[in-house]
Design a protein around this motif. Sequence first.
Motif, mmCIF file in Angstrom:
data_model
loop_
_atom_site.group_PDB
_atom_site.id
_atom_site.type_symbol
_atom_site.label_atom_id
_atom_site.label_comp_id
_atom_site.label_asym_id
_atom_site.label_seq_id
_atom_site.Cartn_x
_atom_site.Cartn_y
_atom_site.Cartn_z
ATOM 1 N N GLN A 107 6.827 -4.797 -7.305
ATOM 2 C CA GLN A 107 6.421 -5.510 -8.512
ATOM 3 C C GLN A 107 6.398 -7.019 -8.287
ATOM 4 N N GLU A 108 7.407 -7.525 -7.600
ATOM 5 C CA GLU A 108 7.483 -8.966 -7.354
ATOM 6 C C GLU A 108 6.332 -9.458 -6.478
ATOM 7 N N ARG A 109 5.892 -8.624 -5.549
ATOM 8 C CA ARG A 109 4.823 -9.015 -4.620
ATOM 9 C C ARG A 109 3.493 -8.370 -5.006
ATOM 10 N N ALA A 110 3.369 -7.984 -6.265
ATOM 11 C CA ALA A 110 2.210 -7.207 -6.706
ATOM 12 C C ALA A 110 0.893 -7.929 -6.465
ATOM 13 N N ARG A 111 0.840 -9.213 -6.783
ATOM 14 C CA ARG A 111 -0.430 -9.934 -6.620
ATOM 15 C C ARG A 111 -0.837 -9.982 -5.157
ATOM 16 N N GLU A 112 0.097 -10.287 -4.291
ATOM 17 C CA GLU A 112 -0.174 -10.330 -2.854
ATOM 18 C C GLU A 112 -0.663 -8.978 -2.343
ATOM 19 N N ILE A 113 0.024 -7.918 -2.736
ATOM 20 C CA ILE A 113 -0.343 -6.586 -2.265
ATOM 21 C C ILE A 113 -1.717 -6.187 -2.790
ATOM 22 N N ALA A 114 -2.007 -6.504 -4.054
ATOM 23 C CA ALA A 114 -3.293 -6.138 -4.644
ATOM 24 C C ALA A 114 -4.438 -6.826 -3.918
ATOM 25 N N VAL A 115 -4.291 -8.101 -3.629
ATOM 26 C CA VAL A 115 -5.353 -8.828 -2.921
ATOM 27 C C VAL A 115 -5.528 -8.265 -1.514
ATOM 28 N N LEU A 116 -4.417 -8.006 -0.823
ATOM 29 C CA LEU A 116 -4.511 -7.443 0.525
ATOM 30 C C LEU A 116 -5.206 -6.096 0.512
ATOM 31 N N GLU A 117 -4.853 -5.239 -0.452
ATOM 32 C CA GLU A 117 -5.468 -3.917 -0.540
ATOM 33 C C GLU A 117 -6.967 -4.022 -0.790
ATOM 34 N N THR A 118 -7.365 -4.937 -1.651
ATOM 35 C CA THR A 118 -8.790 -5.129 -1.925
ATOM 36 C C THR A 118 -9.526 -5.629 -0.691
ATOM 37 N N LEU A 119 -8.947 -6.572 0.037
ATOM 38 C CA LEU A 119 -9.581 -7.085 1.247
ATOM 39 C C LEU A 119 -9.779 -5.983 2.277
ATOM 40 N N ASP A 120 -8.778 -5.132 2.441
ATOM 41 C CA ASP A 120 -8.807 -4.126 3.490
ATOM 42 C C ASP A 120 -9.592 -2.886 3.096
ATOM 43 N N GLU A 127 -8.687 -2.840 -10.017
ATOM 44 C CA GLU A 127 -8.124 -1.511 -9.774
ATOM 45 C C GLU A 127 -6.836 -1.602 -8.962
ATOM 46 N N THR A 128 -6.829 -2.403 -7.908
ATOM 47 C CA THR A 128 -5.600 -2.545 -7.133
ATOM 48 C C THR A 128 -4.518 -3.221 -7.969
ATOM 49 N N ARG A 129 -4.914 -4.202 -8.782
ATOM 50 C CA ARG A 129 -3.959 -4.955 -9.604
ATOM 51 C C ARG A 129 -3.405 -4.125 -10.755
ATOM 52 N N ASP A 130 -4.268 -3.342 -11.409
ATOM 53 C CA ASP A 130 -3.878 -2.646 -12.641
ATOM 54 C C ASP A 130 -3.509 -1.185 -12.424
ATOM 55 N N PHE A 131 -3.848 -0.628 -11.266
ATOM 56 C CA PHE A 131 -3.559 0.792 -11.045
ATOM 57 C C PHE A 131 -2.764 1.032 -9.759
ATOM 58 N N ASP A 132 -3.321 0.680 -8.629
ATOM 59 C CA ASP A 132 -2.708 1.047 -7.350
ATOM 60 C C ASP A 132 -1.277 0.544 -7.212
ATOM 61 N N VAL A 133 -1.090 -0.754 -7.360
ATOM 62 C CA VAL A 133 0.240 -1.320 -7.137
ATOM 63 C C VAL A 133 1.230 -0.914 -8.235
ATOM 64 N N PRO A 134 0.873 -1.025 -9.527
ATOM 65 C CA PRO A 134 1.833 -0.573 -10.549
ATOM 66 C C PRO A 134 2.204 0.901 -10.427
ATOM 67 N N THR A 199 -8.837 2.530 9.020
ATOM 68 C CA THR A 199 -9.610 1.459 8.387
ATOM 69 C C THR A 199 -8.823 0.690 7.343
ATOM 70 N N THR A 200 -7.640 1.209 6.943
ATOM 71 C CA THR A 200 -6.866 0.536 5.889
ATOM 72 C C THR A 200 -5.369 0.546 6.214
ATOM 73 N N PRO A 201 -4.958 -0.078 7.312
ATOM 74 C CA PRO A 201 -3.541 -0.019 7.677
ATOM 75 C C PRO A 201 -2.684 -1.141 7.099
ATOM 76 N N LEU A 202 -3.295 -2.177 6.509
ATOM 77 C CA LEU A 202 -2.557 -3.403 6.245
ATOM 78 C C LEU A 202 -1.517 -3.277 5.130
ATOM 79 N N SER A 203 -1.817 -2.532 4.070
ATOM 80 C CA SER A 203 -0.829 -2.420 2.997
ATOM 81 C C SER A 203 0.384 -1.612 3.450
ATOM 82 N N ALA A 204 0.198 -0.651 4.360
ATOM 83 C CA ALA A 204 1.343 0.099 4.895
ATOM 84 C C ALA A 204 2.218 -0.809 5.737
ATOM 85 N N LEU A 205 1.597 -1.715 6.495
ATOM 86 C CA LEU A 205 2.377 -2.641 7.305
ATOM 87 C C LEU A 205 3.070 -3.683 6.437
ATOM 88 N N LEU A 206 2.452 -4.056 5.327
ATOM 89 C CA LEU A 206 3.145 -4.927 4.383
ATOM 90 C C LEU A 206 4.304 -4.175 3.734
#
Length: 488
Positions: A107-120, A127-134, A199-206
Amino acid sequence: MSTSRKGSRLDGQPLEYAPAPESRSVVRLREAYDPFIDGEFAPAKSGEHLTTANPADEEPLAQVAVCGEADVDRAMAAARRAYDTVWRDLPGAERGKYLFRIARILQERAREIAVLETLDNGKPIKETRDFDVPMAAAHFFYHAGWADKLAYAGMGPDPRPVGVCAQVVPWNFPLLMLAWKIAPALAAGNTAVLKPAETTPLSALLFAEVCQEAELPPGVVNIVTGDGETGRLLVSHPGADKVAFTGSTEVGRGIARTLAGTGKRLTLELGGKGANIVYDDAALDQAVEGVVNGVFFNQGHVCCAGSRLLVQESVAEEFLDRLRARMALLRLGDPLDKNTDIGAVNSAAQLERIRALAETGRAEGAEAWSPPCPLPERGHWFPPTVFTGVTQAHRVAREEIFGPVLSVLTFRTPEEAVAKANNTPYGLSAGVWTEKGSRMLWTAERLRAGVVWSNTFNRFDPASPFGGYKESGYGREGGRHGLEAYLA
């Protein structure tokens, strides 16, 4: 449809929404990423790397290690050591504290994670901001609550963990699928080795950084990156006690064959070709919104997408007119723009598959319609498309396209609707739209689908089990039922 959505001024003239891009500055990408094994990032023994790129503009994002057999062995050994020495016998209340901590950090890093997920990934930021991360955080909160209450889960008075879990997640919901698998595994006392999609490893590494920040004991969670061969090495590893896979039906079949006779636990969440049934008494505008959400959410990259629309013949023409009008208002473009409804297709390979199946639909006689939609010159894009004149023999009505493509069939009676909805090798999801409660219950009882939504679609809750029948896999994730696969 244009790349900017139109509103309306008081004088009736169209009003263009200005771009509202989310800043990339909140994300600090590394040039290269190593696997996360035994609590730290360490170079892969293979020395190989792959490049993950932004689907929206094809710009490289980072180099990511390709883990080989030695790396998978290291990760499995670390997970086994952590299971035997720390995690298995840790009191449930203590395990729950770690899960609560992970949820709060997400939750604290939600914005960072959402942007990273969208980029990757290429999906819209909203969707990443309002669904995936929450929702990922919600799964850790929910399972943290179960950690000290497993005796009440219905698996006996003293259920025990299974052991070391090998987990493979797909590219459509990288972080959320990770949460679906790691949260129940850890709550039940297991340790995990997880492989994200290539093709989408970055959020797992975060997420590995989140585990470090939460001071999770080393080896409890391990992340190995790579291609399909890395996944094969992981799921076939002799040290795995439980395998969980979400992905294509074809790969799921192969995993089932590999594990047959080994005695290892296996859960599979595979493809789908969900039916959305609209009866003539449905609230049509509400149903239109549900159909749009059901098939165009995440560019149709959803295993439970409502990619088959079954609409009662008496309202079919009116419904399709409303549906086309709504589709014309969808905004396709920059996934980081907060106004974007449809982002980029995740990869060139997936885009080619969508194009090929859409072309097959046209060749077989179905009529394709898309709103006027200029596509960006760079990146992987496909316009929202609806096929009419579809029969059950058409490939677009039988095969999972995994893209923003809707196939429309009609029916006259409830019996015909159920027969057509069940006429598929899949059985993951369905939706029913009607104002009559008795009709909804009658229909839902007869649908062979793991999840049936009533007057809504794509609604998820950590407390509710999710899974399918037939070629959509077996086992459940979420809720009390989802814990069963992780408890002996």
